[in-house]
Structures are given as structure tokens and as C-alpha cells.
Design a protein around this motif. Structure first.
Motif, short mmCIF file in Angstrom:
data_model
loop_
_atom_site.label_atom_id
_atom_site.label_comp_id
_atom_site.label_asym_id
_atom_site.label_seq_id
_atom_site.Cartn_x
_atom_site.Cartn_y
_atom_site.Cartn_z
N GLU A 152 -5.63 -0.56 -2.90
CA GLU A 152 -5.97 -1.61 -3.87
C GLU A 152 -4.75 -2.43 -4.27
O GLU A 152 -4.88 -3.55 -4.75
CB GLU A 152 -6.64 -1.00 -5.11
N ARG A 153 -3.57 -1.90 -4.07
CA ARG A 153 -2.33 -2.61 -4.42
C ARG A 153 -1.79 -3.46 -3.28
O ARG A 153 -0.84 -4.21 -3.48
CB ARG A 153 -1.26 -1.60 -4.84
N PHE A 154 -2.35 -3.30 -2.08
CA PHE A 154 -1.83 -3.99 -0.91
C PHE A 154 -2.93 -4.74 -0.16
O PHE A 154 -3.33 -4.36 0.93
CB PHE A 154 -1.15 -2.99 0.03
N PRO A 155 -3.42 -5.85 -0.75
CA PRO A 155 -4.43 -6.65 -0.03
C PRO A 155 -3.81 -7.30 1.21
O PRO A 155 -2.60 -7.25 1.42
CB PRO A 155 -4.84 -7.69 -1.07
N ASP A 156 -4.66 -7.92 2.01
CA ASP A 156 -4.22 -8.51 3.28
C ASP A 156 -3.09 -9.52 3.14
O ASP A 156 -2.27 -9.66 4.05
CB ASP A 156 -5.40 -9.17 4.00
N ASN A 157 -3.03 -10.22 2.02
CA ASN A 157 -1.95 -11.20 1.87
C ASN A 157 -0.63 -10.56 1.43
O ASN A 157 0.37 -11.24 1.28
CB ASN A 157 -2.35 -12.34 0.92
N TYR A 158 -0.61 -9.25 1.24
CA TYR A 158 0.61 -8.50 0.92
C TYR A 158 1.18 -7.79 2.15
O TYR A 158 2.39 -7.70 2.30
CB TYR A 158 0.34 -7.46 -0.16
N VAL A 159 0.30 -7.25 2.98
CA VAL A 159 0.70 -6.48 4.16
C VAL A 159 -0.21 -6.85 5.32
O VAL A 159 -1.43 -6.88 5.16
CB VAL A 159 0.61 -4.96 3.93
N LYS A 160 0.40 -7.10 6.46
CA LYS A 160 -0.38 -7.42 7.66
C LYS A 160 0.07 -6.49 8.79
O LYS A 160 1.25 -6.28 8.97
CB LYS A 160 -0.13 -8.87 8.09
N GLU A 161 -0.90 -5.95 9.51
CA GLU A 161 -0.55 -5.15 10.68
C GLU A 161 -0.36 -6.09 11.86
O GLU A 161 -1.18 -6.98 12.09
CB GLU A 161 -1.65 -4.14 10.99
N SER A 218 6.67 3.12 20.87
CA SER A 218 5.86 3.61 19.76
C SER A 218 4.42 3.16 19.94
O SER A 218 4.15 2.03 20.35
CB SER A 218 6.41 3.04 18.44
N THR A 219 3.49 4.04 19.63
CA THR A 219 2.07 3.70 19.72
C THR A 219 1.58 3.02 18.44
O THR A 219 0.53 2.40 18.44
CB THR A 219 1.22 4.95 19.98
N ALA A 220 2.34 3.14 17.37
CA ALA A 220 1.93 2.54 16.09
C ALA A 220 2.27 1.05 16.07
O ALA A 220 3.29 0.62 16.61
CB ALA A 220 2.64 3.24 14.94
N LEU A 221 1.41 0.28 15.44
CA LEU A 221 1.69 -1.14 15.24
C LEU A 221 2.43 -1.31 13.92
O LEU A 221 2.01 -0.76 12.89
CB LEU A 221 0.39 -1.94 15.23
N PRO A 222 3.52 -2.06 13.93
CA PRO A 222 4.29 -2.25 12.70
C PRO A 222 3.49 -3.01 11.64
O PRO A 222 2.58 -3.78 11.97
CB PRO A 222 5.48 -3.10 13.15
N LYS A 223 3.86 -2.78 10.39
CA LYS A 223 3.28 -3.53 9.28
C LYS A 223 4.32 -4.52 8.80
O LYS A 223 5.51 -4.21 8.72
CB LYS A 223 2.88 -2.58 8.17
N ALA A 224 3.85 -5.72 8.47
CA ALA A 224 4.71 -6.78 7.97
C ALA A 224 4.39 -7.02 6.51
O ALA A 224 3.24 -7.26 6.15
CB ALA A 224 4.48 -8.05 8.79
N PHE A 225 5.40 -6.94 5.66
CA PHE A 225 5.23 -7.11 4.22
C PHE A 225 5.66 -8.52 3.82
O PHE A 225 6.77 -8.95 4.12
CB PHE A 225 6.10 -6.10 3.46
N GLY A 248 4.13 -8.20 -1.13
CA GLY A 248 4.01 -6.82 -0.67
C GLY A 248 5.30 -6.04 -0.86
O GLY A 248 5.30 -4.86 -1.22
N PHE A 249 6.41 -6.72 -0.63
CA PHE A 249 7.72 -6.12 -0.82
C PHE A 249 7.91 -5.68 -2.27
O PHE A 249 8.32 -4.57 -2.56
CB PHE A 249 8.79 -7.14 -0.41
N TYR A 250 7.55 -6.58 -3.21
CA TYR A 250 7.68 -6.25 -4.63
C TYR A 250 6.70 -5.16 -5.05
O TYR A 250 7.03 -4.28 -5.85
CB TYR A 250 7.50 -7.48 -5.50
N MET A 251 5.49 -5.21 -4.52
CA MET A 251 4.50 -4.19 -4.86
C MET A 251 4.96 -2.82 -4.37
O MET A 251 4.78 -1.81 -5.05
CB MET A 251 3.13 -4.53 -4.27
N LEU A 252 5.55 -2.78 -3.19
CA LEU A 252 6.05 -1.51 -2.66
C LEU A 252 7.10 -0.92 -3.61
O LEU A 252 7.08 0.28 -3.89
CB LEU A 252 6.65 -1.73 -1.27
N ALA A 253 7.97 -1.77 -4.12
CA ALA A 253 9.01 -1.30 -5.03
C ALA A 253 8.42 -0.70 -6.30
O ALA A 253 8.99 0.23 -6.87
CB ALA A 253 9.96 -2.44 -5.37
N THR A 254 7.28 -1.21 -6.76
CA THR A 254 6.67 -0.67 -7.97
C THR A 254 5.72 0.49 -7.70
O THR A 254 5.40 1.24 -8.60
CB THR A 254 5.89 -1.76 -8.74
#
Length: 126
Positions: free
Chosen positions: A48-57, A79-86, A90-96
């Protein structure tokens, strides 16, 4: 581990993807001195804290382009994982969501189940 991330260290890691300035999960992890999976756990545990406009795969093609154009992303090649782009939000939300003091410390290749001391944030899942 310092709680301060210098602007210069962030600025040179910012990329433009899909018309947005972003920083990848692996770069954030390196800046904060944690494993990439800790960054992604914070997102997964708090959707709920990371909507699509905060983090994109990233797509497989976007990942391939990063590996081809930036030496620092060679580690993503197999790597088989796809990176996430903040995005900046999203960067600020991650910090909180999971402050650095709650992140697992880096201990080389010998990581154990050790719980960091001093974790009082209820969003942190350690």
C-alpha cells in the motif's frame, strides 16, 4: 553504518527509464549497505505504500539494455530476478518504511540469521 546517504552518491546512480528518473533496487541496497532482497522485502511487505508510480519492475529488455550499457550492472546479467526502479517518491517512502537502522548489516559472504540490534520500527520485519 551511517544513516546519512550523501546526495553525490545518489545523483550518479539516477537513470531515466520510461521517462522517469529512477534509482534501481541494487543501487539503493549498496548505498544503504544492505542486501537487495531487504529493499524488495520492504516493498513486498508494504504494498500500500508503494503504488506503481513509486516503484516499477523493469522488463527483461530494459534489464538487458542496462547490462549492455552500464558496467555496474554486469552482476544482473545472470540473475533471474527483474530489477525494481524507484522513483523519487519511492525512494523517500523506502526511507520511511524501513530505516537503515533496521536493515540487516552486510557481513560478507557469511550471512547468518542475526537480527540487528536496536530495531524499533514496527514496519521492519526482523
Amino acid at each position: 553504518m551511517s544513516n546519512i546517504v550523501k546526495f553525490e552518491n545518489v545523483e550518479n546512480r539516477v537513470l531515466e527509464i520510461r521517462g522517469h528518473k529512477v534509482i534501481l533496487d541494487s543501487d539503493l541496497a549498496e548505498l544503504y549497505g544492505v542486501e537487495t532482497k531487504r529493499i524488495n522485502e520492504a516493498v513486498k511487505n508494504n504494498p500500500e505504500r508503494f503504488p506503481d508510480n513509486y516503484v516499477k519492475e523493469l522488463t527483461l529488455n530494459e534489464k538487458k539494455q542496462l547490462v549492455e550499457n552500464f558496467d555496474r550492472f554486469n552482476r544482473l546479467k545472470h540473475s533471474t530476478a527483474l530489477p525494481k526502479a524507484f522513483t523519487e517518491k519511492g525512494f523517500y517512502m523506502l526511507a520511511t518504511t524501513c530505516p537503515v537502522k533496521c536493515a540487516a548489516p552486510r557481513r560478507g559472504f557469511h550471512r547468518g540469521p542475526e537480527k540487528p540490534t536496536g530495531c524499533t520500527d514496527h514496519h521492519c520485519h526482523h
